[in-house]
Design a protein around this motif. Sequence first.
Motif, PDB file in Angstrom:
ATOM      1  N   SER A 410      -4.649  52.962  41.261  1.00  0.00           N
ATOM      2  CA  SER A 410      -5.591  52.483  40.239  1.00  0.00           C
ATOM      3  C   SER A 410      -4.907  52.276  38.890  1.00  0.00           C
ATOM      4  CB  SER A 410      -6.737  53.488  40.074  1.00  0.00           C
ATOM      5  OG  SER A 410      -6.234  54.751  39.662  1.00  0.00           O
ATOM      6  N   ARG A 411      -3.572  52.193  38.887  1.00  0.00           N
ATOM      7  CA  ARG A 411      -2.840  52.069  37.630  1.00  0.00           C
ATOM      8  C   ARG A 411      -1.926  50.841  37.636  1.00  0.00           C
ATOM      9  NH1 ARG A 411      -4.667  56.892  37.915  1.00  0.00           N
ATOM     10  NH2 ARG A 411      -4.577  58.433  36.254  1.00  0.00           N
ATOM     11  N   SER A 412      -1.823  50.216  36.475  1.00  0.00           N
ATOM     12  CA  SER A 412      -0.930  49.064  36.319  1.00  0.00           C
ATOM     13  C   SER A 412       0.432  49.529  35.811  1.00  0.00           C
ATOM     14  CB  SER A 412      -1.526  48.054  35.337  1.00  0.00           C
ATOM     15  OG  SER A 412      -2.782  47.583  35.790  1.00  0.00           O
ATOM     16  N   ALA A 413       1.462  48.788  36.178  1.00  0.00           N
ATOM     17  CA  ALA A 413       2.826  49.122  35.759  1.00  0.00           C
ATOM     18  C   ALA A 413       3.364  48.027  34.833  1.00  0.00           C
ATOM     19  CB  ALA A 413       3.730  49.277  36.968  1.00  0.00           C
ATOM     20  N   PHE A 414       4.164  48.436  33.845  1.00  0.00           N
ATOM     21  CA  PHE A 414       4.693  47.510  32.838  1.00  0.00           C
ATOM     22  C   PHE A 414       6.152  47.845  32.549  1.00  0.00           C
ATOM     23  CE2 PHE A 414       0.174  47.998  32.057  1.00  0.00           C
ATOM     24  CZ  PHE A 414      -0.264  46.684  31.896  1.00  0.00           C
ATOM     25  N   ALA A 415       6.861  46.836  32.067  1.00  0.00           N
ATOM     26  CA  ALA A 415       8.228  47.021  31.563  1.00  0.00           C
ATOM     27  C   ALA A 415       8.183  46.958  30.049  1.00  0.00           C
ATOM     28  CB  ALA A 415       9.156  45.946  32.117  1.00  0.00           C
ATOM     29  N   VAL A 416       8.829  47.911  29.403  1.00  0.00           N
ATOM     30  CA  VAL A 416       8.827  48.004  27.939  1.00  0.00           C
ATOM     31  C   VAL A 416      10.265  48.123  27.459  1.00  0.00           C
ATOM     32  CG1 VAL A 416       8.053  49.338  25.933  1.00  0.00           C
ATOM     33  CG2 VAL A 416       6.584  49.150  27.950  1.00  0.00           C
ATOM     34  N   VAL A 417      10.584  47.394  26.383  1.00  0.00           N
ATOM     35  CA  VAL A 417      11.909  47.483  25.767  1.00  0.00           C
ATOM     36  C   VAL A 417      11.721  48.019  24.356  1.00  0.00           C
ATOM     37  CG1 VAL A 417      13.992  46.246  25.066  1.00  0.00           C
ATOM     38  CG2 VAL A 417      12.748  45.536  27.139  1.00  0.00           C
ATOM     39  N   LEU A 418      12.438  49.092  24.011  1.00  0.00           N
ATOM     40  CA  LEU A 418      12.310  49.725  22.695  1.00  0.00           C
ATOM     41  C   LEU A 418      13.660  49.741  21.986  1.00  0.00           C
ATOM     42  CD1 LEU A 418      10.105  52.867  23.512  1.00  0.00           C
ATOM     43  CD2 LEU A 418       9.373  50.707  22.500  1.00  0.00           C
ATOM     44  N   PRO A 419      13.650  49.447  20.688  1.00  0.00           N
ATOM     45  CA  PRO A 419      14.884  49.586  19.915  1.00  0.00           C
ATOM     46  C   PRO A 419      15.260  51.055  19.795  1.00  0.00           C
ATOM     47  CG  PRO A 419      13.039  49.099  18.471  1.00  0.00           C
ATOM     48  CD  PRO A 419      12.525  48.969  19.878  1.00  0.00           C
ATOM     49  N   PRO A 420      16.513  51.365  19.564  1.00  0.00           N
ATOM     50  CA  PRO A 420      16.961  52.769  19.562  1.00  0.00           C
ATOM     51  C   PRO A 420      16.302  53.624  18.497  1.00  0.00           C
ATOM     52  CG  PRO A 420      18.708  51.292  18.793  1.00  0.00           C
ATOM     53  CD  PRO A 420      17.640  50.428  19.361  1.00  0.00           C
ATOM     54  N   ASN A 443      24.157  49.963  23.080  1.00  0.00           N
ATOM     55  CA  ASN A 443      23.703  49.973  21.683  1.00  0.00           C
ATOM     56  C   ASN A 443      22.477  50.852  21.452  1.00  0.00           C
ATOM     57  OD1 ASN A 443      21.650  48.542  22.836  1.00  0.00           O
ATOM     58  ND2 ASN A 443      21.976  46.637  21.670  1.00  0.00           N
ATOM     59  N   GLY A 444      21.977  51.522  22.510  1.00  0.00           N
ATOM     60  CA  GLY A 444      20.848  52.436  22.346  1.00  0.00           C
ATOM     61  C   GLY A 444      19.504  51.853  22.696  1.00  0.00           C
ATOM     62  N   THR A 445      19.428  50.553  22.989  1.00  0.00           N
ATOM     63  CA  THR A 445      18.153  49.949  23.396  1.00  0.00           C
ATOM     64  C   THR A 445      17.683  50.593  24.705  1.00  0.00           C
ATOM     65  OG1 THR A 445      18.708  47.857  22.325  1.00  0.00           O
ATOM     66  CG2 THR A 445      16.994  47.807  24.036  1.00  0.00           C
ATOM     67  N   VAL A 446      16.374  50.924  24.753  1.00  0.00           N
ATOM     68  CA  VAL A 446      15.816  51.648  25.913  1.00  0.00           C
ATOM     69  C   VAL A 446      14.941  50.706  26.727  1.00  0.00           C
ATOM     70  CG1 VAL A 446      14.442  53.629  26.663  1.00  0.00           C
ATOM     71  CG2 VAL A 446      15.807  53.782  24.571  1.00  0.00           C
ATOM     72  N   HIS A 447      15.210  50.636  28.037  1.00  0.00           N
ATOM     73  CA  HIS A 447      14.399  49.850  28.959  1.00  0.00           C
ATOM     74  C   HIS A 447      13.601  50.839  29.823  1.00  0.00           C
ATOM     75  CE1 HIS A 447      16.454  45.924  28.284  1.00  0.00           C
ATOM     76  NE2 HIS A 447      17.435  46.743  27.875  1.00  0.00           N
ATOM     77  N   LEU A 448      12.280  50.670  29.814  1.00  0.00           N
ATOM     78  CA  LEU A 448      11.409  51.603  30.527  1.00  0.00           C
ATOM     79  C   LEU A 448      10.513  50.861  31.508  1.00  0.00           C
ATOM     80  CD1 LEU A 448      10.224  53.615  27.404  1.00  0.00           C
ATOM     81  CD2 LEU A 448      11.747  54.510  29.149  1.00  0.00           C
ATOM     82  N   ALA A 449      10.288  51.491  32.632  1.00  0.00           N
ATOM     83  CA  ALA A 449       9.226  51.062  33.548  1.00  0.00           C
ATOM     84  C   ALA A 449       8.169  52.161  33.496  1.00  0.00           C
ATOM     85  CB  ALA A 449       9.755  50.884  34.965  1.00  0.00           C
ATOM     86  N   ILE A 450       6.938  51.800  33.129  1.00  0.00           N
ATOM     87  CA  ILE A 450       5.902  52.813  32.952  1.00  0.00           C
ATOM     88  C   ILE A 450       4.648  52.414  33.712  1.00  0.00           C
ATOM     89  CG2 ILE A 450       6.803  53.561  30.722  1.00  0.00           C
ATOM     90  CD1 ILE A 450       3.560  51.694  30.723  1.00  0.00           C
ATOM     91  N   ARG A 451       3.816  53.411  33.963  1.00  0.00           N
ATOM     92  CA  ARG A 451       2.539  53.167  34.617  1.00  0.00           C
ATOM     93  C   ARG A 451       1.449  53.792  33.761  1.00  0.00           C
ATOM     94  NH1 ARG A 451       3.433  54.122  40.334  1.00  0.00           N
ATOM     95  NH2 ARG A 451       3.413  56.335  39.836  1.00  0.00           N
ATOM     96  N   VAL A 452       0.326  53.055  33.606  1.00  0.00           N
ATOM     97  CA  VAL A 452      -0.720  53.464  32.665  1.00  0.00           C
ATOM     98  C   VAL A 452      -2.054  53.590  33.387  1.00  0.00           C
ATOM     99  CG1 VAL A 452      -1.857  52.929  30.471  1.00  0.00           C
ATOM    100  CG2 VAL A 452       0.496  52.179  30.864  1.00  0.00           C
ATOM    101  N   ALA A 453      -2.778  54.644  33.073  1.00  0.00           N
ATOM    102  CA  ALA A 453      -4.119  54.819  33.623  1.00  0.00           C
ATOM    103  C   ALA A 453      -5.045  53.747  33.063  1.00  0.00           C
ATOM    104  CB  ALA A 453      -4.640  56.210  33.278  1.00  0.00           C
ATOM    105  N   PRO A 454      -6.062  53.336  33.833  1.00  0.00           N
ATOM    106  CA  PRO A 454      -6.947  52.242  33.387  1.00  0.00           C
ATOM    107  C   PRO A 454      -7.589  52.507  32.031  1.00  0.00           C
ATOM    108  CG  PRO A 454      -7.356  52.740  35.684  1.00  0.00           C
ATOM    109  CD  PRO A 454      -6.411  53.800  35.185  1.00  0.00           C
ATOM    110  N   GLU A 455      -7.998  53.749  31.775  1.00  0.00           N
ATOM    111  CA  GLU A 455      -8.688  54.035  30.526  1.00  0.00           C
ATOM    112  C   GLU A 455      -7.748  54.017  29.317  1.00  0.00           C
ATOM    113  OE1 GLU A 455      -7.688  57.867  32.698  1.00  0.00           O
ATOM    114  OE2 GLU A 455      -8.679  55.973  33.173  1.00  0.00           O
ATOM    115  N   LYS A 456      -6.436  54.033  29.546  1.00  0.00           N
ATOM    116  CA  LYS A 456      -5.476  53.983  28.434  1.00  0.00           C
ATOM    117  C   LYS A 456      -4.788  52.631  28.315  1.00  0.00           C
ATOM    118  CE  LYS A 456      -4.391  58.939  28.517  1.00  0.00           C
ATOM    119  NZ  LYS A 456      -3.314  59.949  28.607  1.00  0.00           N
ATOM    120  N   GLU A 457      -5.115  51.724  29.232  1.00  0.00           N
ATOM    121  CA  GLU A 457      -4.388  50.462  29.259  1.00  0.00           C
ATOM    122  C   GLU A 457      -4.617  49.631  28.001  1.00  0.00           C
ATOM    123  OE1 GLU A 457      -4.178  46.581  32.153  1.00  0.00           O
ATOM    124  OE2 GLU A 457      -4.453  48.562  33.085  1.00  0.00           O
TER     125      GLU A 457
END
Length: 474
Positions: A410-420, A443-457
Amino acid sequence: MSEYPVSDDVRLQPPGSPEIEIAARTRTLVIGPYPTRNAAPPASGAAQAQNLRSTAARLDEAAGLAAAIDLDVVQALPLNLQRIRPATYLGKGRVDELAGLIKAEEIGLVVMDCALSPVQQRNLEKAWGVKVIDRTGLILEIFGRRASTREGTLQVEHAHLAYQRSRLVRSWTHLERQRGGFGFLGGPGETQIEADRRMIQERMTRIERELETVTRTRGLHRRSRARVPYPIVALVGYTNAGKSTLFNALTKADVLAENMLFATLDPTARATRMPHGETVILSDTVGFISDLPTMLIAAFRATLEDVIEADILLHVRDVAHPDTQAQAEDVGQVLDELGIRSHADRIIEVWNKADLLDEAERTRLLNLSVKDGEGGRHDRDSAAPVLVSAVTGEGLPALTSRIEARLARSRSAFAVVLPPEDGAQLHWLYENAEVLDRREEVNGTVHLAIRVAPEKEARFLHRFPGARTLHRTG
């Protein structure tokens, strides 16, 4: 003609009088009077489920119930019945034979692993000269001693009164006299039995009002949890299946976990974090048992509210027990009564006590269960059970992986890129989402794969408008 009356001379303690205390270490005889296969078929589904068990297992469970309140079980005796006698349940020859055994062994209490009518109970007490209780009375005694919360105590009292009220019908002949019209309660011509039945009903009504208040309070707690929503993972299973031990292993809590029937009666909930960061509420519940008194199923419905509303149910089974399949059927029957069985996709079977299996059986069950103990995700949609040992920790990584996989549906997954330098956003993700994967560039850039609950999406997408969708539910 039987010397034992079927409907006369039954005198039980009146409501409001102190209960006869069953003292610890009382020398106890446990009798299992089980109808043979060619006897009249049982009327209830619960009894039919119990018949799946061997006589030895049923008798062992009855002795375990007696031992759970520290009774000294001198002997557990199985009896095969061709027919149930209305006056004494057992035949006269059996009653006389057991009277000699009871006297010789200096027995102080007899536990009958069946449901006795008030007449049968009283006639057996007269014949044997000791206190006699049936399975329902024994379970009520256990519940009365184990309940510790206000809610649990009220529910046990309510169930006991319902049991007591059912025994007023045509049984308390010393209460058949009529009352006068004096006092504020009871009009002219009201019999004592009617007055006592009314007193019990009035007390039950007061308890029901108090329980409504407690239930409303629990509802407020659930609504407050919903404002900071966490999935609920509830443990259900037959009594002594190891639910509390598993609860402690998953939450690092210290809930009473002993090798006894009904060690846990009051519900316990703890927040715990899954390996990928998801926080869940884990709820430990009262164990189920065959032939659970119907008044207890109704009275304890409030304690099972977390089960009814849970996102995931962990059906914990003692696979080392010889009657594990019959126990599973009993649990399924109670879940049916709660309206849960139709949502079987919420249920994960947990085969517990792997440490008690011999090597051949352990290997066989392991081949039938989830073998991914490293937290991999290939079993995401599998319905296979999970073989674990709550004592040694074996299989727990596979179990938490399965819980996460089931929640992920019941959760969607996303890719997020964050500066260091964006530590605040990184912290928010770890607190509010499941971090499935993390990679850092030189260079410290962070690549994340995350999953979010529907109520927090919605909050997530507002904070991270540049997030790329990897998987979308629905």
